[in-house]
Enzyme design. Structure first.
Site, mmCIF file in Angstrom:
data_model
loop_
_atom_site.group_PDB
_atom_site.id
_atom_site.type_symbol
_atom_site.label_atom_id
_atom_site.label_comp_id
_atom_site.label_asym_id
_atom_site.label_seq_id
_atom_site.Cartn_x
_atom_site.Cartn_y
_atom_site.Cartn_z
ATOM 1 N N CYS A 89 -15.226 15.377 -0.487
ATOM 2 C CA CYS A 89 -14.490 16.158 -0.475
ATOM 3 C C CYS A 89 -13.707 16.127 0.807
ATOM 4 O O CYS A 89 -13.506 16.183 2.457
ATOM 5 C CB CYS A 89 -16.080 16.207 1.128
ATOM 6 S SG CYS A 89 -17.423 15.791 0.066
ATOM 7 N N GLU A 90 -12.352 16.652 0.241
ATOM 8 C CA GLU A 90 -10.939 16.548 0.716
ATOM 9 C C GLU A 90 -10.204 17.073 0.082
ATOM 10 O O GLU A 90 -10.458 16.576 -1.658
ATOM 11 C CB GLU A 90 -10.643 15.195 0.543
ATOM 12 C CG GLU A 90 -10.450 14.169 2.014
ATOM 13 C CD GLU A 90 -9.386 14.281 2.853
ATOM 14 O OE1 GLU A 90 -9.275 15.889 2.458
ATOM 15 O OE2 GLU A 90 -10.329 14.231 4.389
ATOM 16 N N ARG A 112 -3.136 7.379 -4.834
ATOM 17 C CA ARG A 112 -1.781 7.736 -4.479
ATOM 18 C C ARG A 112 -1.473 9.420 -4.842
ATOM 19 O O ARG A 112 -0.936 9.965 -3.874
ATOM 20 C CB ARG A 112 -1.185 7.532 -5.177
ATOM 21 C CG ARG A 112 -0.852 5.499 -5.041
ATOM 22 C CD ARG A 112 0.344 4.504 -6.248
ATOM 23 N NE ARG A 112 1.795 4.873 -5.781
ATOM 24 C CZ ARG A 112 2.976 6.115 -6.614
ATOM 25 N NH1 ARG A 112 2.048 6.499 -7.507
ATOM 26 N NH2 ARG A 112 3.581 6.784 -5.782
ATOM 27 N N GLY A 165 6.198 -5.510 -6.938
ATOM 28 C CA GLY A 165 5.143 -5.858 -6.870
ATOM 29 C C GLY A 165 4.772 -4.707 -8.383
ATOM 30 O O GLY A 165 4.392 -5.038 -9.555
ATOM 31 N N ARG A 166 5.161 -3.147 -7.731
ATOM 32 C CA ARG A 166 5.608 -2.430 -8.770
ATOM 33 C C ARG A 166 5.993 -2.348 -9.704
ATOM 34 O O ARG A 166 5.058 -2.474 -11.190
ATOM 35 C CB ARG A 166 5.777 -1.131 -7.911
ATOM 36 C CG ARG A 166 5.662 0.516 -8.523
ATOM 37 C CD ARG A 166 6.168 1.261 -7.494
ATOM 38 N NE ARG A 166 5.986 1.470 -6.593
ATOM 39 C CZ ARG A 166 5.472 1.923 -5.507
ATOM 40 N NH1 ARG A 166 4.546 3.032 -6.287
ATOM 41 N NH2 ARG A 166 5.309 1.766 -4.850
ATOM 42 N N GLY A 182 10.363 -3.173 -4.111
ATOM 43 C CA GLY A 182 10.705 -2.035 -4.365
ATOM 44 C C GLY A 182 11.293 -1.311 -5.550
ATOM 45 O O GLY A 182 12.235 -0.518 -5.318
ATOM 46 N N TYR A 197 0.080 10.889 -1.526
ATOM 47 C CA TYR A 197 2.174 10.898 -1.147
ATOM 48 C C TYR A 197 2.253 12.436 -2.368
ATOM 49 O O TYR A 197 3.326 12.428 -2.135
ATOM 50 C CB TYR A 197 2.942 10.036 -2.242
ATOM 51 C CG TYR A 197 2.468 8.915 -1.191
ATOM 52 C CD1 TYR A 197 2.823 7.769 -0.637
ATOM 53 C CD2 TYR A 197 1.555 6.949 -2.016
ATOM 54 C CE1 TYR A 197 2.940 6.897 0.156
ATOM 55 C CE2 TYR A 197 1.511 6.075 -1.405
ATOM 56 C CZ TYR A 197 2.244 5.868 -0.069
ATOM 57 O OH TYR A 197 2.043 4.332 0.359
ATOM 58 N N GLU A 218 11.061 -9.736 -3.730
ATOM 59 C CA GLU A 218 9.780 -9.491 -3.873
ATOM 60 C C GLU A 218 8.659 -8.089 -4.450
ATOM 61 O O GLU A 218 8.171 -7.130 -4.145
ATOM 62 C CB GLU A 218 8.553 -9.713 -2.740
ATOM 63 C CG GLU A 218 9.149 -9.341 -1.537
ATOM 64 C CD GLU A 218 9.717 -9.769 -0.165
ATOM 65 O OE1 GLU A 218 9.055 -10.716 -0.011
ATOM 66 O OE2 GLU A 218 9.638 -8.227 0.740
#
Ligand SMILES: *Cc1c(COP(=O)(O)O)cnc(C)c1O
Length: 416
Positions: free
Chosen positions: A340-341, A309, A273-274, A229, A313, A271
Site C-alpha cells: 500500500c505504497e 531499489r 559488493g555490487r 562502489g 532510488y 571492498e
C-alpha cells in the site's frame, strides 16, 4: 535492447514448481567470473584483495563462493561478522568498516582479529578505553568538498562518514604515540559508479595522502582501501566499468607517487559488493493481475519489500518476460507490487511484451542490495534465495519466511 539470462524458461518453471514465486535466483558461475575478472585486472598488486561487502548479499553460501575466490569480508555489524566467521573468514580477512559503532561491536570485531577501520577521530579514545587499541588500525577518509559523490551515496561534504584530512593526520599521530604499529587508509566516495576514471582519481587522492602522512609524521601506510562502489550496467545500453583500464590508470599513479616517493610496497585493496554479485542475482515473480485505469498496470506477486531499489532510488531494473524475449515490446505498462505504497513499482511506463497472468518475469541485477534490503512492512514476507550451482543443480540457500516467522516476536499470550 535486451539483456541475456544464464538460464531458460524451462529451468525457471521447474524451480517455480518446487519453490513458489517470488524467489531470488543466483548464478554461481557468473559470481565466480566477476571475482576472477576483478582479481585478474589487479594481478600486478602484491596482496590485492577485495573485501566483499557482506551487506550486499548476506548469505553464507554466497560468502563461501567469494571466499573460495580469495575474497575477504567487509562488515559493519556483529551479525555480519558472525556470518563471515561461519564461512571461515576471520582475522585480517575481515575489514570492519562501521560507523557510529557500539562498544560491543568493536569488542566482537577485535576479538575476531578483524581490521578496525575507524569512522571518527573520537573513536580512537573510545576503542582504547572500551577494548584496547589493536596493533593495526585503519581510518576512513572523507574528502568533503574535494570530491563530488552521486545520488546513492550523496556528496562527501554532506555524508556522515569518515575523518577530515586534518583529523586523519592527528589520528595517525595519536595512534603512533599510543603504540599502534601498523596503519591503513580507507575511503568510500562512490556508489554504483560507472565512470572508471572516478576510481583512478580516488587512488590518486589516497596516494597523495599516503605521501603526505609519511612526509609529516614519518608513518608508512601499509595499505589503502579504495572502497567499493564499482557500478554495474543496470540498463541494457550501459557498459560495465573497464576494470583493466582502471587498473592501468592506478598502476601509472602507483609508479609515480608511491614507487617514485620510495613508499612501496603499499598494498591496494577494495571492498566491492555490487560488481561481484549484482548482475548475477535475479528476482523471479509471476504476473497475477492486469489493471487498466489512467495507465496500464501489470501486477506481480513480488513487491517493494522484496526489492526496494526501484521504489527507494527510482533505480532501473531490466525485466525479461520468460518465453517472450523475442515478442514485440509494444505494451507500455507499470509493473507493480501489492504494497500500500504508490512507489511500489518495479517499472514505470516500460515497453514490454503483452503479459498474461501466469507469465514469469525476471527482474535483473538484483544480486546485490536486493534481498538484503527486504522488509516486512504491510505483512510482506521475505522470499527464498536459490543458488543455480555451476553443475546446473539448484540449491535452496534461504527458505522463504513463513507467517510464523512474521509473528515470532509478538506476544500473543493475552489473546489465547
Ligand atoms: C555498501 C558499502 C560497500 C559496498 O558497496 P558496493 O556498491 O556494493 O560496491 C563498500 N564499503 C562500504 C563502507 C559500504 O558502506
Amino acid at each position: 535492447m535486451t539483456k541475456s539470462l544464464p538460464f531458460d524458461e524451462a529451468t525457471v518453471r521447474a524451480i517455480a514448481e518446487q519453490y513458489p514465486t517470488p524467489f531470488y535466483l543466483y548464478d554461481e558461475r557468473g559470481i565466480r567470473q566477476s571475482c576472477r575478472q576483478l582479481y585478474s585486472a589487479f594481478d600486478w598488486i602484491d596482496g590485492f584483495k577485495n573485501y566483499f561487502a557482506v551487506k550486499a548479499t548476506p548469505n553464507p553460501h554466497i560468502l563461501k563462493i567469494v571466499a573460495e575466490e580469495g575474497m575477504g569480508g567487509d562488515c559493519s555489524s556483529l551479525p555480519e561478522l558472525m556470518l563471515c566467521e561461519r564461512v571461515g573468514l576471520t582475522g585480517e580477512s575481515i575489514m570492519f568498516t562501521s560507523n557510529n559503532t557500539p562498544a560491543s561491536e568493536y569488542a566482537a570485531a577485535k576479538q575476531r582479529g578483524a581490521i578496525l577501520n575507524l569512522d571518527d577521530l573520537t573513536h580512537i579514545d573510545f576503542v582504547e578505553q572500551q577494548v584496547g587499541l589493536p596493533e593495526l588500525i585503519s581510518f576512513r577518509y572523507n574528502p568533503g568538498p574535494a570530491r563530488s559523490g552521486n545520488v546513492i551515496i550523496g556528496n562527501p561534504e554532506e555524508a556522515k562518514y569518515g575523518f577530515t584530512e586534518a583529523q586523519l593526520l592527528e589520528g595517525y599521530r595519536l595512534c603512533q604515540q599510543k603504540g599502534v604499529k601498523r596503519f591503513a587508509l580507507h575511503t568510500m566516495v562512490a556508489s554504483n559508479e560507472l565512470d572508471g576514471s572516478f576510481f583512478v582519481e580516488t587512488a590518486k587522492m589516497l596516494f597523495d595522502l599516503v605521501a603526505k602522512i609519511h612526509r609529516e609524521l614519518g608513518i608508512r601506510i601499509e595499505f589503502v582501501n579504495l572502497g567499493g562502489g564499482i557500478g554495474i550496467p543496470y540498463r541494457p545500453e550501459q557498459q560495465p566499468v573497464d576494470l583493466n583500464a582502471v587498473s592501468a590508470g592506478i598502476r601509472e599513479l602507483y609508479d609515480e607517487l608511491i614507487v617514485g616517493n620510495d613508499l612501496a610496497p603499499l598494498r591496494i585493496v577494495m571492498e566491492n559488493g555490487r560488481v561481484i554479485t549484482g548482475p548475477h542475482g535475479y528476482l523471479v515473480t509471476e504476473c497475477i493481475h492486469h489493471k487498466h485505469i489512467y495507465r496500464d498496470y501489470v501486477g506481480v506477486d513480488a513487491c517493494m519489500a522484496n526489492l526496494m531499489r526501484p521504489g527507494m532510488y527510482g533505480a532501473y531494473h531490466h525485466i525479461t518476460v520468460l518465453g517472450k524475449e523475442d515478442a514485440p515490446h509494444d505494451c507500455c505498462v507499470d509493473v507493480v507490487g501489492s504494497l500500500c505504497e504508490n512507489n511500489d513499482k518495479f517499472a514505470i511506463a516500460r515497453e514490454l511484451p503483452r503479459i498474461e497472468s501466469g507469465d514469469l518475469l525476471v527482474i535483473h541485477d538484483a544480486g546485490a542490495h536486493g534481498h538484503a534490503m527486504g522488509f516486512q512492512y504491510n505483512g510482506k514476507l521475505r522470499s527464498a534465495e536459490i543458488l543455480l550451482q555451476e553443475n546446473g543443480e539448484t540449491r535452496l540457500i534461504r527458505r522463504a519466511e513463513t507467517y510464523d516467522d512474521y509473528f515470532a516476536t509478538l506476544d500473543f499470550g493475552a489473546f489465547a
